[in-house]
Design an enzyme around this catalytic site. Structure first.
Site, PDB file in Angstrom:
ATOM      1  N   CYS A 155       0.829  -1.213   0.000  1.00  0.00           N
ATOM      2  CA  CYS A 155       0.000   0.000   0.000  1.00  0.00           C
ATOM      3  C   CYS A 155       0.860   1.259   0.000  1.00  0.00           C
ATOM      4  O   CYS A 155       0.686   2.130  -0.834  1.00  0.00           O
ATOM      5  CB  CYS A 155      -0.926   0.009   1.218  1.00  0.00           C
ATOM      6  N   HIS A 156       1.799   1.360   0.954  1.00  0.00           N
ATOM      7  CA  HIS A 156       2.584   2.593   1.060  1.00  0.00           C
ATOM      8  C   HIS A 156       4.064   2.308   1.207  1.00  0.00           C
ATOM      9  O   HIS A 156       4.831   3.169   1.626  1.00  0.00           O
ATOM     10  CB  HIS A 156       2.084   3.442   2.230  1.00  0.00           C
TER      11      HIS A 156
END
Lengths: 182, 422
Positions: free
Chosen positions: A146-147
Site C-alpha cells: 500500500c505505502h
C-alpha cells in the site's frame, strides 16, 4: 421521636432526603438498564470462542511462509532459514525505528518460526512475504504494497511510513509442529 | 388550543421568545407535558395511555438492538435467534423484553381501549382521537404478526401461512392478493425479508400516528371519569407535576409486573411449538396465534357453514375484519349524549357483559378448533355484533341517564356537605 415543631426549618429537610434517595434509586436503575444494552455490542460468546486457532506447521519447509486467520485478522508465519535468523539477530544493533531484539519476538525453543500479525502498523494493509512468490522487500522479510513499508525477517519496521514493528500475538507451541495462537 | 379554558404557552425570557418565533418546539413540549390543563378527577385508568407510549419505546429500543444480531434469511433466521439467546451478551434479556413487551403493549392498549369504551371517550368531540387510536391498534396488530414470523419457528411459519391465507377468501382476486403479500406460493425467504423490512418500518409509522393521536387529544382535552366537559380552570390541574408524577407511579407498577414476567416466567405467554424450526411439510397439531389475537381468532373460527350464499371461509374473514373496523363507526352508533357509563345504568351492565363476551371469545380462540368451543364462539360472536349494531344504538335512544353533576368540582366539593367557596 417527637415530631419537630417546625419541620420546614430542619436542615437538611426530610424532603431533601427523599429527593436524594429517589434520585439515587433512579440513577442506579438507569445504569442497570443501560449496562446490558451497551454490553450487547461487545463480542458475543461465539466470537470469543473463536479467540484461539491451532495451526499445523509440519508441512512448512525452511524459507517458506503461510497465512492463517486469527480473530478475523491474517497472521503471517515464516519458517526462517539459519541465514535469515542470523540476519535478524545482526540487525538487533542497527538503528531501528522501533527497537526490539529478535529474541524478544520469537520463542527461545523455536527461533526458526516467526509469527506476527499481518496488519501493517501504518494503515492496516496486509504486508506481502508470507505466501510463495510474494515479494519480501529489501530486508527479506515483508513488504507492504500500500505505502511501501519494509519489514525485516523479524517483522521489524526498517523502511517506509509504518511507525511500529508487526505485532507478535500471544502464542504457545502445543507440540514441536502445532502452535496455538491467541 | 381549542378550548377557552386552556392556558397558552407564554415564553418569558428573550431567548425563549426568539426560539418560539423560529421553531416552537418548547411550546410543543409545554403544551404536551407542561401546562396542559388536565381534568383533576382522572382515575388510574387514565394511566394506560402513557404506559402504552412507554411500551412502544421499549419495543423500538429492544427491537433495534435485536436487529443488530438477527439475520432475515430462512437458512439462518431461527439459529440467529438462538444465537441471540445463547451467545450475545444479555441477548436473552433483550429478547425477553421484546417478546413480553409486545404482550404488555397489547395489555395496556386493550385496557386503554376499554377505558375509552366505558367512559365514552370516543364520543363528540373526540371522534378523530378515537379513529386514530383504532388505526394505531391495526398497525400494532400488523407489526406484532410480522414480528412473530421473524423467529421462523413452526408457529411463525404456519401463522404466516394462515393469516395471509385469510386474504384468499376474497372472491375472484383473493388468491392473487395472497400471492402478492407472500411473494410466492408459500411463505419462504422472500416473505421473511419483506416482513423484516416492514416490521422495522411500522413501529415508526405508529410513532407518527401516536403524535397525531396526542395532537387530536390536545384539541378537545382529556375526557374524565364523569364524562362531562371542563367548565373552567377550577376543574383542571396542570399536567406537570400532577399527572407526570401519577404517570410515573403507574410506570413503576407496570415495570414491576413486566419484570416479574421477563425474569421469572419469560416463556409463559409464548408457544412452545415456536421453539421448533419452521417445517413447511408438517403443521403443528394445534395452531393458535399469540394470546392478544385470540378473540379475533375466535370470531374467525366461529363460521363453519355457508349461509346466504356466502362461503363459511369468507364469513369468518369478513366477521373478523369487521369486528375491528366497527370501532371506526362506533362514535356514530352510540348517540347517547352522556359519555361516562357511570351515569348510564343500562349501558354500564351491557359493557360488563361485553367484556365477558370478549374474554369468552378469547378463551375459545385459544382452544382447539373443536366442540364445545366452536358453538360457544358462535354465540359469543353473534353477541359481539349484536352489542355494537343493535344494543348500543337502541340503548342510546331509550335509556334514561342518571342526572349528571354540574361540574367536575361539584361532586368532590359537595362530599360531606361541604359547599364550594363562592
Amino acid at each position: 421521636m417527637a415530631e419537630p415543631l417546625h419541620p420546614e426549618l430542619e436542615n437538611p429537610r426530610r424532603r431533601d432526603f427523599i429527593h436524594v434517595a429517589t434520585g439515587a434509586f433512579v440513577a442506579t436503575g438507569a445504569a442497570m438498564v443501560v449496562y446490558p444494552f451497551i454490553q450487547q455490542m461487545n463480542p458475543s460468546a461465539d466470537v470469543l470462542a473463536m479467540a484461539t486457532v491451532e495451526v499445523d506447521l509440519s508441512k512448512l519447509q525452511p524459507g517458506q511462509g503461510m497465512k492463517v486467520k486469527w480473530q478475523g485478522k491474517p497472521v503471517l508465519i515464516r519458517y526462517r532459514t539459519p541465514a535469515e535468523i542470523s540476519d535478524a539477530i545482526k540487525a538487533d544493533t542497527a538503528d531501528l525505528r522501533d527497537p526490539e531484539k529478535d529474541a524478544a519476538r520469537v520463542k527461545a525453543e523455536h527461533p526458526n518460526f516467526l509469527i506476527a500479525v499481518g496488519v501493517c502498523t501504518h494503515l492496516g494493509c496486509v504486508p506481502l512475504g508470507a505466501a510463495s512468490g510474494e515479494t519480501r522487500g529489501e530486508y527479506g522479510g515483508f513488504y507492504c504494497p500500500c505505502h511501501g513499508s519494509v519489514y525485516d525477517t523479524s517483522g521489524r519496521i526498517r523502511k517506509g511510513p509504518a511507525p511500529k514493528n508487526l505485532e507478535v500475538p500471544k502464542y504457545a507451541f502445543k507440540s514441536p509442529t502445532v502452535v496455538e495462537i491467541g | 388550543m381549542a378550548m377557552d379554558w386552556m392556558v397558552d404557552y407564554q415564553p418569558k425570557s428573550g431567548i425563549s421568545k426568539w426560539i418560539d418565533q423560529r421553531l416552537p418546539l418548547p411550546r410543543l413540549v409545554y403544551n404536551t407535558l407542561g401546562g396542559y390543563p388536565t381534568p383533576k378527577n382522572l382515575n388510574y385508568f387514565w394511566n394506560f395511555g402513557s404506559l402504552a407510549g412507554m411500551f412502544l419505546v421499549i419495543q423500538i429500543v429492544t427491537g433495534i438492538v435485536l436487529a443488530m444480531h438477527y439475520s432475515a434469511n430462512t437458512l439462518v433466521a431461527f439459529n440467529s435467534v438462538e444465537h441471540i439467546m445463547r451467545d450475545v451478551n444479555y441477548g436473552w434479556l433483550i429478547r425477553y423484553l421484546h417478546m413480553n413487551g409486545a404482550s404488555f403493549f397489547f395489555v395496556v392498549v386493550y385496557i386503554h381501549i376499554f377505558r375509552g369504551l366505558y367512559y365514552g371517550s370516543y364520543k363528540e368531540p373526540r371522534e378523530m382521537l378515537w379513529i386514530l387510536g383504532v388505526v394505531i391498534m391495526l398497525l400494532m396488530m400488523a407489526t406484532a404478526f410480522m414480528g412473530y414470523v421473524l423467529k421462523w419457528g413452526q408457529m411463525s411459519f404456519w401463522g404466516a401461512k394462515v393469516i395471509t391465507g385469510l386474504f384468499s377468501a376474497i372472491p375472484l382476486i383473493g388468491t392473487s392478493i395472497q400471492t402478492l403479500l407472500v411473494g410466492g406460493p408459500v411463505p419462504d425467504n422472500y416473505t421473511l425479508n419483506r416482513f423484516f423490512s416492514l416490521h422495522y418500518l411500522l413501529p415508526f409509522v405508529i410513532v407518527g400516528v401516536v403524535i397525531l393521536h396526542i395532537w387530536a387529544l390536545h384539541i378537545p382535552g382529556s375526557n374524565n371519569p364523569l364524562g362531562i366537559d371542563v367548565k373552567g380552570p377550577q376543574d383542571t390541574v396542570s399536567f406537570h407535576p400532577y399527572y407526570t408524577i401519577k404517570d410515573l407511579f403507574g410506570v413503576c407498577v407496570a415495570l414491576f409486573i413486566f419484570c416479574i414476567f421477563v425474569f421469572f416466567t419469560p416463556d409463559l405467554l409464548g408457544d412452545p411449538d415456536n421453539s421448533i424450526m419452521a417445517n413447511p411439510m408438517a403443521t403443528p397439531a394445534h395452531i393458535k396465534p399469540e394470546w392478544y389475537f385470540w378473540p379475533f381468532y375466535g370470531i374467525l373460527r366461529a363460521f363453519t357453514f355457508d349461509f346466504f350464499g356466502i362461503p363459511a371461509k369468507l364469513w369468518g374473514v369478513l366477521a373478523m375484519f369487521s369486528s375491528i373496523l366497527l370501532l371506526f363507526v362506533l362514535p356514530w352508533l352510540d348517540n347517547s349524549p352522556v359519555r361516562s357509563a357511570n351515569f348510564r345504568p343500562i349501558y354500564r351492565q351491557m359493557f360488563i357483559v361485553f367484556v365477558i363476551d370478549i374474554l369468552v371469545l378469547g378463551w375459545c380462540g385459544g382452544s382447539p378448533a373443536a366442540e364445545p368451543y366452536v358453538i360457544i364462539s358462535r354465540f359469543a360472536t353473534a353477541y359481539y355484533f349484536i352489542h355494537f349494531l343493535v344494543l348500543v344504538p337502541i340503548v342510546a335512544r331509550l335509556e334514561t341517564p342518571v342526572s349528571l353533576p354540574k361540574s367536575i368540582g361539584t361532586p368532590v366539593l359537595n362530599y360531606g356537605n361541604l359547599q364550594p367557596a363562592e
